[in-house]
Design a protein around this motif. Structure first.
Motif, PDB file in Angstrom:
ATOM      1  N   ILE A  40      89.382  16.770 -57.274  1.00 25.57           N
ATOM      2  CA  ILE A  40      88.180  17.336 -57.897  1.00 25.57           C
ATOM      3  C   ILE A  40      88.430  18.797 -58.259  1.00 25.57           C
ATOM      4  O   ILE A  40      88.125  19.248 -59.365  1.00 25.57           O
ATOM      5  CB  ILE A  40      86.957  17.197 -56.966  1.00 25.57           C
ATOM      6  CG1 ILE A  40      86.541  15.733 -56.852  1.00 25.57           C
ATOM      7  CG2 ILE A  40      85.788  18.050 -57.461  1.00 25.57           C
ATOM      8  CD1 ILE A  40      85.492  15.465 -55.786  1.00 25.57           C
ATOM      9  N   LYS A  51      82.181  19.344 -61.065  1.00 20.22           N
ATOM     10  CA  LYS A  51      82.910  19.458 -59.798  1.00 20.22           C
ATOM     11  C   LYS A  51      81.944  19.540 -58.621  1.00 20.22           C
ATOM     12  O   LYS A  51      82.162  18.904 -57.584  1.00 20.22           O
ATOM     13  CB  LYS A  51      83.818  20.690 -59.816  1.00 20.22           C
ATOM     14  CG  LYS A  51      85.019  20.536 -60.702  1.00 20.22           C
ATOM     15  CD  LYS A  51      85.885  21.777 -60.665  1.00 20.22           C
ATOM     16  CE  LYS A  51      87.042  21.614 -61.636  1.00 20.22           C
ATOM     17  NZ  LYS A  51      87.983  22.719 -61.586  1.00 20.22           N
ATOM     18  N   TRP A  54      80.421  15.970 -58.043  1.00 22.43           N
ATOM     19  CA  TRP A  54      81.347  15.065 -57.368  1.00 22.43           C
ATOM     20  C   TRP A  54      81.554  15.478 -55.915  1.00 22.43           C
ATOM     21  O   TRP A  54      81.627  14.635 -55.016  1.00 22.43           O
ATOM     22  CB  TRP A  54      82.695  15.038 -58.085  1.00 22.43           C
ATOM     23  CG  TRP A  54      82.729  14.151 -59.276  1.00 22.43           C
ATOM     24  CD1 TRP A  54      82.888  14.522 -60.572  1.00 22.43           C
ATOM     25  CD2 TRP A  54      82.602  12.727 -59.294  1.00 22.43           C
ATOM     26  NE1 TRP A  54      82.862  13.430 -61.395  1.00 22.43           N
ATOM     27  CE2 TRP A  54      82.696  12.308 -60.632  1.00 22.43           C
ATOM     28  CE3 TRP A  54      82.419  11.761 -58.312  1.00 22.43           C
ATOM     29  CZ2 TRP A  54      82.615  10.983 -61.011  1.00 22.43           C
ATOM     30  CZ3 TRP A  54      82.336  10.435 -58.677  1.00 22.43           C
ATOM     31  CH2 TRP A  54      82.434  10.051 -60.008  1.00 22.43           C
ATOM     32  N   THR A  58      80.718  13.197 -52.691  1.00 21.40           N
ATOM     33  CA  THR A  58      81.743  12.774 -51.731  1.00 21.40           C
ATOM     34  C   THR A  58      81.486  13.318 -50.332  1.00 21.40           C
ATOM     35  O   THR A  58      81.944  12.726 -49.358  1.00 21.40           O
ATOM     36  CB  THR A  58      83.154  13.203 -52.180  1.00 21.40           C
ATOM     37  OG1 THR A  58      83.185  14.597 -52.381  1.00 21.40           O
ATOM     38  CG2 THR A  58      83.564  12.466 -53.429  1.00 21.40           C
ATOM     39  N   GLY A  65      80.803   7.819 -52.349  1.00 25.06           N
ATOM     40  CA  GLY A  65      81.285   8.837 -53.282  1.00 25.06           C
ATOM     41  C   GLY A  65      82.755   8.667 -53.618  1.00 25.06           C
ATOM     42  O   GLY A  65      83.149   8.738 -54.776  1.00 25.06           O
ATOM     43  N   TYR A  69      84.263   7.627 -57.206  1.00 22.93           N
ATOM     44  CA  TYR A  69      85.217   8.536 -57.831  1.00 22.93           C
ATOM     45  C   TYR A  69      86.516   7.812 -58.182  1.00 22.93           C
ATOM     46  O   TYR A  69      87.059   7.995 -59.271  1.00 22.93           O
ATOM     47  CB  TYR A  69      85.517   9.723 -56.909  1.00 22.93           C
ATOM     48  CG  TYR A  69      86.367  10.776 -57.567  1.00 22.93           C
ATOM     49  CD1 TYR A  69      85.785  11.750 -58.361  1.00 22.93           C
ATOM     50  CD2 TYR A  69      87.749  10.791 -57.427  1.00 22.93           C
ATOM     51  CE1 TYR A  69      86.548  12.714 -58.989  1.00 22.93           C
ATOM     52  CE2 TYR A  69      88.528  11.744 -58.049  1.00 22.93           C
ATOM     53  CZ  TYR A  69      87.916  12.704 -58.823  1.00 22.93           C
ATOM     54  OH  TYR A  69      88.682  13.641 -59.458  1.00 22.93           O
TER      55      TYR A  69
END
Length: 138
Positions: A40, A51, A54, A58, A65, A69
């Motif tokens: 990431i 960013k 994500w 996660t 997550g 991803y």
């Protein structure tokens, strides 16, 4: 003296196998989680907000997550990793070349070639060339 004493043979072999398997899966899980987080941050194509999104996904819902991803961006993870490794290798190679070239002693052949170039230009006489050549070779 009524306490139970557990010995090694009270833990069955299949139980040991499952324990090792669970520990290995947890280790692999954390490796995957940290690789996704590193990917990431490494991806230059993502904006700052992407960013952050994500990363929040996660960290708040790690299993979901990471799964999302890897499904959405997993194909390009390998390419980014290869580019990163190649860049590290090139930087290391450049550092080695600079270190070897900057501090390394020149060979006698290099020094003689430079000396003959100086003589060919006429900057030193034949006698000075002969003395410098003897100094290099001895």
């Amino acid at each position: 003296m009524s306490d139970n004493v557990y010995l090694a043979y009270d833990y069955p072999l299949l139980g040991a196998f499952w324990t090792i398997l669970v520990i290995a899966l947890w280790v692999w899980w954390f490796i995957l989680l940290f690789r996704v987080i590193a990917d990431i941050f490494r991806d230059d194509a993502l904006s700052g907000w992407a960013k952050a999104g994500w990363l929040v996904l996660t960290l708040l819902l790690p299993f979901l997550g990471v799964f999302i991803y890897v499904l959405a961006r997993g194909r390009s993870m390998g390419a980014r990793e290869r580019r990163h490794v190649q860049a590290q290798q090139e930087a290391f190679d450049q550092h080695v070349r600079e270190a070897a070239g900057g501090t390394g002693r020149r060979s006698e052949a290099d020094e003689l070639m430079k000396l003959s170039e100086i003589r060919a230009r006429g900057d030193i006489s034949d006698e000075e060339f002969r003395r410098a050549k003897e100094k290099i070779l001895h």
